[in-house]
Scaffold this active site. Structure first.
Site: not given
Ligand code: BES
Ligand code: ZN
Ligand code: MN
Length: 485
Positions: A253, A258, A265, A276, A335, A337, A339
């Site tokens: 990834k 992000d 966020k 990220d 968010d 993103e 996947r």
């Molecule tokens: N990049 C984040 C996940 C992340 C969280 C990485 C903490 C490193 C530390 C990812 O893109 C994200 O935002 N995931 C969301 C998914 C949700 C919207 C289903 C999350 O984990 O809140």
């Molecule tokens: Zn992310």
């Molecule tokens: Mn995200």
């Protein structure tokens, strides 16, 4: 014994020291009394030292010797209970990083007291070299007085060379992950990799916006839509000239920052989202190190790269896009993103390279951090053999994985009324539904594994005040490629 002339990073295997030095003696608690007795005897030191040193993890005791011997100082280095070899790397790294003035530049490491019948000597030596070299990583890249760190000289000993190459690669990965997004965007990441390919001898192909569009990579395009910086789709390929045993595909990834997009966020701690692209960095590190070590494999690395930004063109929640695989995605949350871009990366890998084993790495979900904390990556695979291999190598190198299920029952959480799949599975089992989503784009590959590294890629550690990069994945992947192909 192993000497490490600290400042010019020159390692040698020796029987007996021939110049003045500091002697570092790693010791496990179990055999402490016996071993320490022998050591103290040898140097004519009082046994009362035993009162002040118990051999706990990272415990150190510096002993100054009398003038007769070449050993000017002895550092007793505690390793704790003898259960795992990988603590050695971290204790040596911490010792040299924190106490380099005291330890000095001529170091002899005495490994005799920790050798066991079943010790893998190569791994042990590699750990020492790796830890010593990582100790010199300098995170203060942007400070005025920053002096360049010298890179190590190569020495003709397999384990030493491997430890050096890995440390060198890990430091480059530290930089990639630690660099803020205004210094590392998708184009700059592509440039870094192009350079690396030239230096380390592997092929690099960069697909730019027009080609990405033409190929129908609607996932990467959708996430990139809100950015003023175009995406890149990076393909690395290393093919050994000797007997190739396996073709392995790695997908990382590469979200250079992000923000969450329209599903933005909260601002607190958002700076950390410069990490990220740690999955991408791990893939780059693995390809680089594999090429430098000339491992007998065919290795392909793929990185879909973009930031996840918000401008007037940013993708709306609810948008439906068509991916490279032909499957459509309803983007319920901008968010989620990672996947969405990985969908294109995985499908491209499967279709164009047909690897024997396919592994993706991604800082994918906060839910994985909730499940496993900062101790292990989430491992998702339907292949028990692959799961066991990755688990055991993770334990050996100190980059742990812990398996979570991929049962079909989870799939209903990502069913979309209008599209083939939606990118949000709700709060329960958030890292599993993310993995189920990715699975759809692997075309039922029989040896695919997904590693969710959100909790382990960028963490609190003793080498910086704020969180920083760990280069998680580099050693895991390189060791996997060394042992299983
Ligand atoms: N990049 C984040 C996940 C992340 C969280 C990485 C903490 C490193 C530390 C990812 O893109 C994200 O935002 N995931 C969301 C998914 C949700 C919207 C289903 C999350 O984990 O809140
Ligand atoms: Zn992310
Ligand atoms: Mn995200």
């Amino acid at each position: 014994s192993l000497t490490n002339k600290y400042f010019d990073m020159d390692f040698q295997i020796i029987e007996k020291a021939t110049q003045k030095h500091t002697l570092i003696i790693p010791l496990y608690t179990q055999e402490l009394e016996n071993n320490l007795g022998t050591i103290l005897n040898q140097f004519g030191l009082p046994s009362s030292i035993l009162q002040d040193f118990k051999g706990g993890i990272d415990e150190t005791l510096i002993i100054y010797t009398s003038a007769q011997t070449l050993t000017e100082k002895i550092v007793l280095l505690g390793l704790g209970e003898h259960t795992k070899q990988d603590v050695l790397k971290n204790t040596i790294r911490l010792l040299i990083n924190k106490q380099k003035e005291k330890v000095g530049q001529d170091i002899v490491l005495d490994l005799n007291y920790i050798l066991k019948k079943d010790t893998k000597v190569g791994l042990l030596v590699e750990m020492c070299v790796n830890g010593a070299l990582l100790a010199t990583y300098n995170i203060a890249k942007f400070k005025k007085e920053d002096k360049p760190v010298q890179f190590p000289q190569t020495i003709a000993q397999v384990a030493i060379r491997k430890g050096e190459i890995l440390a060198n690669t890990q430091k480059r990965v530290f930089d990639l992950v630690n660099l803020p997004a205004n210094h590392l965007n998708a184009l700059q990441l592509a440039e870094f990799i192009t350079e690396s390919g030239k230096i380390h001898n592997f092929n690099v192909k960069i697909l730019h916006l027009d080609e990405i569009k033409a190929l129908g990579m609607g996932g990467l395009i959708a996430i990139n839509q809100g950015s003023d910086i175009p995406p890149t789709f990076i393909i690395m390929e290393y093919k050994s000239e000797s007997q190739i045993t396996k073709k392995v595909g790695l997908v990382g990834k590469g979200v250079t920052f992000d923000t969450g997009g329209i599903s933005i966020k909260p601002s607190e701690g958002m700076w950390q989202m410069k990490c990220d692209m740690a999955g991408a960095a791990a893939v780059i590190g693995a390809v680089e190190a594999t090429a430098r070590l000339q491992l007998p494999v065919h290795l392909i690395g793929i990185i879909p790269a973009t930031d996840n930004m918000i401008n007037g063109k940013a993708i709306y929640p609810g948008s439906i896009v068509k991916t490279y695989s032909g499957l459509t995605i309803e983007i319920e949350d901008t968010d989620a993103e990672g996947r969405v871009i990985l969908a294109d990366g995985l499908a491209y890998m499967k279709k164009n390279f047909e690897p024997d084993v396919m592994i993706d790495l991604a800082t994918l979900t906060g839910a994985c951090v909730i499940a496993l904390g900062y101790q292990a990556a989430g491992l998702f695979t339907n292949n028990d053999n692959l799961a066991n291999q990755l688990f055991s190598i993770g334990e050996q190198v100190g980059e742990r994985v812990w398996r979570l299920p991929l049962w079909d029952e989870y799939e209903k959480q990502i069913k979309s009324d209008m599209a083939d799949v939606k990118n949000l599975g709700g709060r329960p089992a958030g890292s599993i539904t993310a993995a189920k989503f990715l699975e759809k784009f692997t075309d039922k590959h029989p040896a695919w594994a997904h590693l969710d590294i959100a909790g382990v890629a960028f963490t609190d550690n003793p080498y910086s005040t704020a969180r920083s990069a760990t280069a998680y994945g580099v050693r895991l992947l390189v060791e996997y490629l060394s042992q299983n192909v």
